[in-house]
Design a protein around this motif. Structure first.
Motif, short mmCIF file in Angstrom:
data_model
loop_
_atom_site.label_atom_id
_atom_site.label_comp_id
_atom_site.label_asym_id
_atom_site.label_seq_id
_atom_site.Cartn_x
_atom_site.Cartn_y
_atom_site.Cartn_z
N ILE A 60 -13.66 -15.29 -35.37
CA ILE A 60 -13.98 -15.18 -36.79
C ILE A 60 -15.44 -15.53 -37.05
O ILE A 60 -16.12 -14.87 -37.85
CB ILE A 60 -13.06 -16.08 -37.63
N ASN A 61 -15.94 -16.55 -36.38
CA ASN A 61 -17.34 -16.95 -36.57
C ASN A 61 -18.29 -15.83 -36.15
O ASN A 61 -19.32 -15.59 -36.81
CB ASN A 61 -17.63 -18.22 -35.79
N ARG A 62 -17.97 -15.16 -35.06
CA ARG A 62 -18.80 -14.03 -34.63
C ARG A 62 -18.74 -12.90 -35.65
O ARG A 62 -19.75 -12.22 -35.90
CB ARG A 62 -18.35 -13.53 -33.26
N ALA A 63 -17.58 -12.69 -36.23
CA ALA A 63 -17.44 -11.64 -37.25
C ALA A 63 -18.29 -11.98 -38.48
O ALA A 63 -18.96 -11.10 -39.03
CB ALA A 63 -15.97 -11.49 -37.64
N LYS A 64 -18.27 -13.24 -38.90
CA LYS A 64 -19.07 -13.65 -40.05
C LYS A 64 -20.57 -13.49 -39.76
O LYS A 64 -21.34 -13.05 -40.63
CB LYS A 64 -18.76 -15.09 -40.42
N THR A 65 -20.97 -13.84 -38.55
CA THR A 65 -22.38 -13.66 -38.16
C THR A 65 -22.75 -12.18 -38.16
O THR A 65 -23.84 -11.80 -38.62
CB THR A 65 -22.62 -14.26 -36.76
N VAL A 99 -10.38 -10.62 -37.13
CA VAL A 99 -11.76 -10.14 -37.07
C VAL A 99 -11.88 -8.75 -37.71
O VAL A 99 -12.77 -8.51 -38.53
CB VAL A 99 -12.24 -10.10 -35.60
N THR A 100 -10.97 -7.86 -37.35
CA THR A 100 -11.02 -6.50 -37.91
C THR A 100 -10.88 -6.51 -39.42
O THR A 100 -11.59 -5.81 -40.14
CB THR A 100 -9.92 -5.63 -37.29
N ASN A 101 -9.95 -7.34 -39.93
CA ASN A 101 -9.74 -7.39 -41.38
C ASN A 101 -10.92 -8.02 -42.12
O ASN A 101 -11.18 -7.67 -43.27
CB ASN A 101 -8.45 -8.14 -41.70
N TYR A 102 -11.63 -8.95 -41.48
CA TYR A 102 -12.85 -9.48 -42.09
C TYR A 102 -13.87 -8.36 -42.27
O TYR A 102 -14.54 -8.26 -43.32
CB TYR A 102 -13.44 -10.60 -41.23
N PHE A 103 -14.00 -7.51 -41.27
CA PHE A 103 -14.91 -6.37 -41.39
C PHE A 103 -14.43 -5.40 -42.47
O PHE A 103 -15.24 -4.85 -43.23
CB PHE A 103 -15.03 -5.64 -40.05
#
Length: 388
Positions: free
Chosen positions: A150-155, A72-76
């Motif tokens: 991950i889905n919450r991060a994308k949202t 999640v952090t790396n997606y951000f």
């Protein structure tokens, strides 16, 4: 033919009224030609441009190629890198040209688009850092109440861009090109990209941006990371584990990893706060009645622009120095495929060996399964456990 008594009206300074069109253009060209300190400014921006493009591209490549880094952090952080990459690529060259020549040469449409997108990218950056801090705060301080996915991060990333595009929409309406300095001829010199609304509206807009796009997010991040640091450093327990449980080797590794990640994120936030403080301060000070535009204020403004773009280039350097995973992936990006394959196989074999070792130690602790431990007696740790 002009009548004999016709007198051409002189526009601008009287000392230039006798110059011909060619002499006038030559004089303007000499005026906008970079001085010594401006060449230093150009060289600095060039270095920021190259480092920023390469570094932010490597961040995206690292997370794309290594599936274990798709957290999640790396997606951000990838979202932050994309915003930084685009602002460096599209906004930095135009800003340098504008600062050096004191002229906006790119027309009315790009005046709106480039400055609007620059504001959007800054908003995306600060909101991304804020979402990271809130996500880490929930995950570390309330590990049993919140599950980061991950889905919450994308949202959240979609929400960040929506808010950023909407919040800065007024700039698309009010930004336009104007000739603030009168010239004798119809020349595209000393044209400025500026807002057309009133002085008061412009002041209110900049104060609003300072409050909502800098001050409030920075306060939220400060509070969040203060609590995160307290939780991670107050004991040797992983958040969510019982106080009486002694940490195993894997849990100690997890705790060290979280501490390193927290240090890295705090460094990113500090650099953001330092780099954007001058530009936000000057954006408000220039509206104060006692503040006059002089050479010192101009140099400070140019320096603040350098710091803003430097912030977009420095984040990958922070990842490289403070994150072993990013450092390894950055190195891998410059290696051949055979080396990558070999490293991947070596890493897999090490992980497999470690899992087998931990499983073996667990079995050896069970006295009723002593006969099963003969296969691992070659390991000193298992032998000691078996003999005790």
């Amino acid at each position: 033919m002009k009548p004999e008594n016709f007198t051409e009206q002189c526009v601008g300074a009287e000392e230039f009224c006798n110059l011909s069109r060619e002499e006038y253009i030559t004089m303007l060209n000499e005026y906008i030609y970079p001085q010594t300190y401006e060449w230093v400014l150009i060289a600095t921006h060039t270095a920021v441009f190259v480092i920023g493009l390469v570094g932010n591209a490597l961040v995206c490549v690292a997370v794309y190629r290594n599936h274990s880094m798709r957290t999640v952090t790396n997606y951000f952080l990838v979202n932050l890198a994309v915003a930084d990459f685009m602002v460096i690529l599209f906004c930095l060259p135009a800003t340098v040209l504008w600062d050096v020549t004191e002229t906006w040469f790119l027309g009315d449409a790009l005046c709106k688009i480039i400055l609007y997108f620059q504001s959007v990218s800054v908003t995306v950056s600060v909101l991304t850092l804020t979402f990271i801090s809130v996500d880490r705060w929930y995950a570390i301080c309330f590990p049993l109440k919140f599950k980061s996915t991950i889905n919450r991060a994308k949202t959240a990333i979609l929400l960040i861009w929506t808010i950023s595009l909407t919040f800065n929409a007024p700039e698309l309406v009010v930004l336009t090109t104007e000739k603030l300095v009168p010239l004798r001829f119809d020349l595209e010199y000393l044209v400025q990209c500026t807002a057309t609304w009133s002085y008061t509206s412009d002041l209110v807009w900049h104060i609003t941006k300072v409050v909502f796009i800098y001050t409030i997010p920075l306060l939220l991040m400060t509070v969040a990371y203060h609590q995160i640091v307290r939780v991670l450093w107050r004991s040797d327990n992983v958040p969510g584990q019982a106080e009486t449980i002694k940490l195993a080797s894997a849990e100690q590794t997890q705790l060290r990893s979280r501490r390193k990640a927290a240090k890295m994120l705090v460094a990113v936030v500090i650099m953001f706060a330092v780099c954007y403080f001058p530009v936000h301060l000057l954006s408000v000070l220039r509206y104060m009645p006692n503040i006059k535009q002089d050479d010192i204020l101009t140099c400070l403004a140019l320096l603040s622009h350098v710091l803003c773009y430097a912030n977009s280039a420095i984040n990958p350097l922070i990842y490289n120095f403070m994150s072993g995973k990013y450092r390894r992936e950055f190195k891998r990006a410059f290696c051949c495929s055979s080396t990558l394959s070999l490293e991947s196989q070596t890493t897999t074999s090490r992980l497999t060996s470690k899992r087998q070792d931990m499983r073996c130690q667990h079995i050896c602790h069970q006295r009723q399964y002593r006969n099963m431990c003969h296969t691992c007696l070659v390991r000193n740790s298992c032998r000691n456990n078996f003999m005790n």
